[in-house]
Each structure stands twice: as C-alpha cells, then as structure tokens.
Design a protein around this motif. Structure first.
Motif, short mmCIF file in Angstrom:
data_model
loop_
_atom_site.label_atom_id
_atom_site.label_comp_id
_atom_site.label_asym_id
_atom_site.label_seq_id
_atom_site.Cartn_x
_atom_site.Cartn_y
_atom_site.Cartn_z
N MET A 72 0.83 -1.20 0.00
CA MET A 72 0.00 0.00 0.00
C MET A 72 0.87 1.25 0.00
O MET A 72 0.72 2.15 -0.83
CB MET A 72 -0.90 -0.03 1.25
N GLN A 73 1.83 1.24 0.96
CA GLN A 73 2.70 2.41 1.08
C GLN A 73 3.51 2.59 -0.20
O GLN A 73 3.67 3.72 -0.68
CB GLN A 73 3.64 2.21 2.26
N ARG A 74 3.95 1.47 -0.75
CA ARG A 74 4.74 1.55 -1.98
C ARG A 74 3.91 2.13 -3.12
O ARG A 74 4.37 2.92 -3.92
CB ARG A 74 5.27 0.15 -2.34
N LYS A 75 2.63 1.71 -3.14
CA LYS A 75 1.73 2.21 -4.18
C LYS A 75 1.61 3.73 -4.10
O LYS A 75 1.69 4.43 -5.11
CB LYS A 75 0.34 1.58 -3.98
N ILE A 76 1.42 4.21 -2.89
CA ILE A 76 1.29 5.66 -2.70
C ILE A 76 2.55 6.37 -3.15
O ILE A 76 2.52 7.37 -3.88
CB ILE A 76 0.98 5.98 -1.22
N LEU A 77 3.70 5.79 -2.73
CA LEU A 77 4.98 6.42 -3.08
C LEU A 77 5.18 6.48 -4.58
O LEU A 77 5.61 7.50 -5.13
CB LEU A 77 6.14 5.66 -2.43
N SER A 78 4.83 5.39 -5.26
CA SER A 78 5.07 5.40 -6.71
C SER A 78 4.09 6.35 -7.39
O SER A 78 4.39 6.93 -8.44
CB SER A 78 4.97 3.99 -7.28
N PHE A 79 2.92 6.51 -6.78
CA PHE A 79 1.95 7.47 -7.33
C PHE A 79 2.51 8.89 -7.24
O PHE A 79 2.47 9.67 -8.18
CB PHE A 79 0.63 7.37 -6.55
N ILE A 80 3.09 9.21 -6.06
CA ILE A 80 3.67 10.54 -5.89
C ILE A 80 4.91 10.69 -6.76
O ILE A 80 5.20 11.74 -7.29
CB ILE A 80 4.02 10.78 -4.39
N GLY A 81 5.64 9.57 -6.92
CA GLY A 81 6.88 9.61 -7.70
C GLY A 81 6.65 9.96 -9.16
O GLY A 81 7.51 10.55 -9.80
N ARG A 82 5.47 9.62 -9.67
CA ARG A 82 5.19 9.99 -11.06
C ARG A 82 4.89 11.47 -11.11
O ARG A 82 3.89 11.95 -10.59
CB ARG A 82 4.00 9.17 -11.58
N ARG A 83 5.79 12.21 -11.76
CA ARG A 83 5.70 13.66 -11.62
C ARG A 83 4.47 14.27 -12.27
O ARG A 83 4.03 15.32 -11.87
CB ARG A 83 6.98 14.32 -12.16
N ARG A 84 3.91 13.55 -13.28
CA ARG A 84 2.74 14.18 -13.89
C ARG A 84 1.56 14.24 -12.92
O ARG A 84 0.69 15.08 -13.04
CB ARG A 84 2.36 13.49 -15.19
N ASN A 85 1.58 13.35 -11.92
CA ASN A 85 0.49 13.39 -10.93
C ASN A 85 0.53 14.65 -10.07
O ASN A 85 -0.43 14.96 -9.38
CB ASN A 85 0.57 12.16 -10.02
N TRP A 86 1.64 15.36 -10.11
CA TRP A 86 1.75 16.57 -9.29
C TRP A 86 0.82 17.68 -9.78
O TRP A 86 0.62 18.67 -9.12
CB TRP A 86 3.18 17.09 -9.31
N THR A 87 0.28 17.47 -10.97
CA THR A 87 -0.67 18.44 -11.49
C THR A 87 -2.01 18.35 -10.75
O THR A 87 -2.76 19.32 -10.71
CB THR A 87 -0.95 18.17 -12.99
N ILE A 88 -2.28 17.16 -10.18
CA ILE A 88 -3.61 16.90 -9.64
C ILE A 88 -4.09 17.93 -8.60
O ILE A 88 -5.20 18.47 -8.73
CB ILE A 88 -3.71 15.46 -9.09
N PRO A 89 -3.28 18.28 -7.60
CA PRO A 89 -3.79 19.26 -6.62
C PRO A 89 -4.21 20.58 -7.27
O PRO A 89 -5.26 21.13 -6.94
CB PRO A 89 -2.60 19.51 -5.68
N TYR A 90 -3.40 21.02 -8.22
CA TYR A 90 -3.70 22.31 -8.85
C TYR A 90 -4.95 22.22 -9.72
O TYR A 90 -5.77 23.13 -9.73
CB TYR A 90 -2.50 22.77 -9.69
N VAL A 91 -5.09 21.08 -10.42
CA VAL A 91 -6.29 20.92 -11.25
C VAL A 91 -7.53 20.92 -10.37
O VAL A 91 -8.54 21.58 -10.68
CB VAL A 91 -6.20 19.65 -12.11
N LEU A 92 -7.47 20.20 -9.24
CA LEU A 92 -8.61 20.20 -8.32
C LEU A 92 -8.89 21.62 -7.83
O LEU A 92 -10.04 22.07 -7.80
CB LEU A 92 -8.34 19.28 -7.12
N PHE A 93 -7.82 22.33 -7.48
CA PHE A 93 -7.97 23.72 -7.02
C PHE A 93 -8.64 24.58 -8.09
O PHE A 93 -9.57 25.33 -7.81
CB PHE A 93 -6.58 24.29 -6.68
#
Lengths: 262, 266
Positions: B1-22
């Motif tokens: 589970m923890q690894r899944k979360i880490l790899s999700f954060i590790g993918r840099r394109r996912n960093w757009t998500i907070p801003y898109v939600l905002f």
C-alpha cells in the motif's frame, strides 16, 4: 546625436507624466494639511504619527492585513504553482494543453469577473467571508503567474539530470531537493515576488471576498476613505516610504545583477 | 500500500492533480455559477429575465457601450504612446534600458487608488477640470506600463539578423519597420492590448474618483448590482462581459495562452 536627444526627451516626457502624481504625494507628505494639495508649511508630523503606535489603529491594522495576506497567498501559490509546473511539464501533450488553457483563465479574466465568480461561490456554499476567503481568492489569481514563471525554467533545464539522479539511487524526494529545486529557484523567486505584488495591489477581488466583519486591507481602507471624500493624511508618508523602499531595492538588485555580468 | 502511494507521488505528472482540483473548485465551478445565476430568476428557476432586463433597460446598455468606447480610446492612446517607448528602450544598451524599464514599472508599486487620488490632486493643482479628459488621462496613466512592457520584451528578443537581412536586401528604414519589426512585434502588441482593454472596462473606482461620480463604467454597474443583492442580474451582466472577452481573444488569433507567455507578461 539629434536622434538620441529626441528619443531621450520622449522617454523623459513619458516618465514625467508617470511620476507627476507620485511626486505630488511625496511633496505633500511633508505638510500637515488634511486635504491633498493644500500646503500649510513644512512639517514631519505625518511621518512621526505613522510610527506612533495606536494613533491610527485602523490604518496600521489594514497595513498588517495586507502584508500577511500577501505573504501567505504568495507562499501558498509558489508551492502550488511550482508543483503544478513540474506536473504540467511531464504531462502528455493533450492533457498538457488542457491544463495550460485552464491556467490562463484566471489571467485573462478581468478582476471583476474573478471577484464576482468567487463571491457567488462563497455565498452559494454559505462560507462566511473573511481572512480565509480573501487568501483563497488571492491564491486563485496568483498561482497561474507562478506556473508561467516556473515552466520556462523546466524547459531550459536538462531533463536527463533528474532521471540520472534516480538511476544513481536517489529517492524522488532527494532528487527533487538536490536537482529540481535548485534549477527552478530563480523562477520560483520571481513567481513569489510577482504573486506578492499582485496580492498587495489587489482591490477588486479583495473587496468582494473580504466580507463585512470589518476586516480591511490597505486597498479597501483607501477606497472607503476616498468614498468619504478624502485620503487619510498618513497615507501620504506611508506611500512615500513604500515607494522609496521599492525604488532603492530595485536599484540595488539591478546594480548587483549588472556587476555579476561583468 | 505504502509503496503504491509512493510510486503514485513519484510519477511527476500526478503533481498536477492538486492544482487541477484547485482550479476546478475556484475557477471552473465559480464561472459555471455565473452562468447558473445569470439564467435564473430570484426564485432560482430557469429564465431569461435578466437578459431581457439588460436589453430593455437602456442604462446598463449605455454604460456598456460607453465603457467599450473609453476602453478603445485608452488602448489606442497607450499603443501609440507605448510602442515608440518600447521601441526606443529595445534599441538602448541593455544596462540603461533595464534601469529605464524599472522606472516605467515602478509606479505600479503604489496602490492604484492612491495614484488616482494623486491624479485628482494634480488636475486640481493645474486648474484642469475633472471629467472625461481626466478619466482618459487617468486610465492611460494607470495602464501604459502594461502596454510598454510586453512590447519591449518581444522587441528586445527579436532576432537582429532579420532586421539586418531586410536592410541588406535594400529596404529603407520605413520598410524595415513596417515589413519586419512591426510584424515581429505583433505578439507583444496583442498581449498589450489584452492587458489594457479588458481592465479598463471592468475597473471601478478610478472612473468615479476622476469624474466626481459623473461617469460610470461597466465595472461600477456590475459592482453596484452585486452589492445591492441583485446577484442574478449582476451575473447576467458579467456574462455579457465574458462574451466580449471571448470575442476579443478570438481577434487575437495567435492563441491567447501563447501570447501571454511569449508576450513576456512574465
């Protein structure tokens, strides 16, 4: 030679036009008169009264509110915007275009549209307006500028550096701190400064999201003042001080940048 | 589970998500709310009442047309005053030019309401009447830097070899300007026009102060309606304004996003 004189005098004339009103504020900050434009003899009383605590409590409070809102909003938008820029840079072309387009909406929207739309959001959700709503509103119109000032840095840097760091065993967090952030720092700093400037200068969005609990920023304070028919005299020395501070800061930065180049 | 979360954060394109939600919560939904309020009456039912009112009541309509006129005059004046300035600045040696550019931008650091009140004082001082003339002066004064800066930025980055090439090919200075320099600076011009035109229509406060409440611009109409609790009508008027923005950006065929970035808004 003739050309140079003409071009200098044209620029000089424009600058005189731009600076005439400011000069008036500065000159009349050295007199006590209540109304801007009346000269009642040289005096430093207005300068003294800004620094005396408690004399103009509401003005000081408004000044603090402006600075706090500006700093918090600029800080938050720098973090949000930098993260977003890194993300956008790594998106596929399609989604990338979509997010970039979304990002320009707050920039192209006139203040008053942003203001009314956020006002409608807050009243629809029945959120009481105050500090939080103003800061959220400021983050909304500041972040796009941070994104736009960080993105060019990403485009300019070597994309393989980050991957190389990961291959050499760095954790993503480590690679972010040691590789990405140092490269992005200049963009983040100019984004932060831009956001802070936009925030402290904003009037319309603030007016619509500040509520009516008596919270004031410098802009809304001056507006209320102007509607009552005059400017609190202390605003003259205050503007003069802000202006001279910024002028000196910019000149120093400019000098240092010029020296670095040599 | 923890690894899944880490790899999700590790993918840099996912960093757009907070801003898109905002952006969805604070930009997209609020804009949709404007549309929603505009097309509903006070009871929250779907209706065209607000637009009918805008069409029937000459007051808001007249203010709107008047504001567009003032904005066009201001934009035009900013362009003919600002372009030569930007051009001259771009021709200077860079150290001097940078200093002058700073001087042109610096006034924006003083709160625009204070600057406007100072303009009022300046007009009093010179015994000039307040009114339409003062309004246009105040607007040009406030928005001129927004015209100079993007044009300067584009001109300064223009490839000098293109200018030299056109000279070598026998163009006279007039032709060089009209056929090379001017077309190359178009992105700066269109971003400058956008930066001046829309804000002038929507600004309120400046007009009231410079005309002693005699002239109202569209921004004031919007503000008054919202303040008097006429949210639906205010939203409808905002939508009219948005329509105008849409049309202006269509004219800027270069693509607004590109223009903002390349026009050196930053």
């Amino acid at each position: 030679m003739m050309k140079r004189v003409l071009s200098s005098s044209y620029l000089g004339l424009l600058l005189v036009m731009l600076y005439a009103p400011i000069l008036i504020i500065i000159v009349f900050s050295f007199t006590e008169a209540k109304v801007l434009g009346n000269w009642t003899g040289f005096s430093l009383k207005l300068y003294a009264s800004i620094f005396q605590g408690g004399v103009h409590h509401s003005l000081t409070a408004a000044l603090w509110n402006t600075l706090i809102i500006g700093l918090v909003a600029a800080f938050a938008s720098t973090i949000l915007g930098t993260m977003a820029a890194i993300g956008i840079y790594n998106l596929q072309p399609g989604p990338q275009r979509a997010v970039k387009l979304l990002n320009t909406i707050p920039i192209l929207n006139p203040d008053i549209i942003t203001a009314i739309s956020l006002f409608l959001l807050f009243v629809s959700l029945r959120i009481s307006q105050g500090y939080t709503t103003v800061i959220l509103a400021h983050i909304t119109f500041c972040t796009p500028y941070v994104v736009l000032s960080v993105l060019p840095r990403l485009r300019r840097m070597n994309a393989n550096l980050y991957e190389a760091a990961l291959d050499l065993g760095a954790t993503p967090f480590h690679a972010l701190r040691r590789i990405l952030l140092p490269e992005l720092k200049p963009g983040m700093i100019s984004g932060f400064i831009l956001a802070f400037t936009l925030s402290i200068d904003d009037f319309v969005v603030t007016l619509f999201t500040i509520g009516n609990e008596g919270l004031e920023t410098l802009s809304t304070y001056i507006y209320a003042d102007a509607r009552r028919g005059g400017l609190t005299p202390e605003l003259r020395p205050l503007s003069a001080i802000i202006f001279v501070t910024v002028l000196v800061l910019l000149l120093v930065i400019n000098q240092r940048a010029a020296k670095k180049k040599l | 589970m923890q690894r899944k979360i880490l790899s999700f954060i590790g993918r840099r394109r996912n960093w757009t998500i907070p801003y898109v939600l905002f952006l969805i919560v604070f930009v997209v939904i609020p804009m949709l709310l404007i549309v929603w309020f505009a097309f509903s009456n006070n009871e929250g039912e779907f209706s065209f009442t607000n637009f009918r009112k805008f069409w029937m009541q000459p007051e808001a309509m007249n203010t709107f047309i008047f504001s567009v006129g003032i904005a066009m005059i201001t934009t035009f004046l900013c362009l003919i005053l600002g372009y030569p300035a930007a051009y001259l600045l771009s021709r200077m040696e860079s150290k001097r030019a940078k200093l002058l550019v700073i001087l042109f931008i610096l006034p924006m650091w003083i709160n625009f309401l204070i600057r406007t009140l100072a303009t009022v004082a300046l007009f009093d001082f010179l015994h000039l009447p307040l009114g339409e003339g003062a309004l246009i002066f105040g607007m040009v004064y406030n928005f001129l830097p927004f015209m100079i800066y993007p044009i300067y930025n584009i001109l300064q980055r223009t490839d000098q070899s293109l200018i030299e090439a056109s000279q070598d090919l026998g163009a006279n200075p007039r032709q060089v300007f009209l056929r090379t320099t001017l077309p190359l600076s178009m992105p700066g011009i269109s971003s400058g026009i956008m930066m001046v035109f829309m804000p002038v229509i929507s600004t309120f406060a400046i007009a009231e102060l410079l005309t002693i409440n005699n002239i109202k611009l569209f921004g004031t109409t919007l503000q008054e309606n919202i303040y008097n609790g006429m949210w639906n009508y205010g939203a409808a008027l905002s939508l009219v304004m948005l329509l105008l923005i849409g049309m202006t950006s269509l004219f800027n065929s270069a693509g607004s996003s590109q223009t903002v970035e390349e026009g050196g808004l930053i």
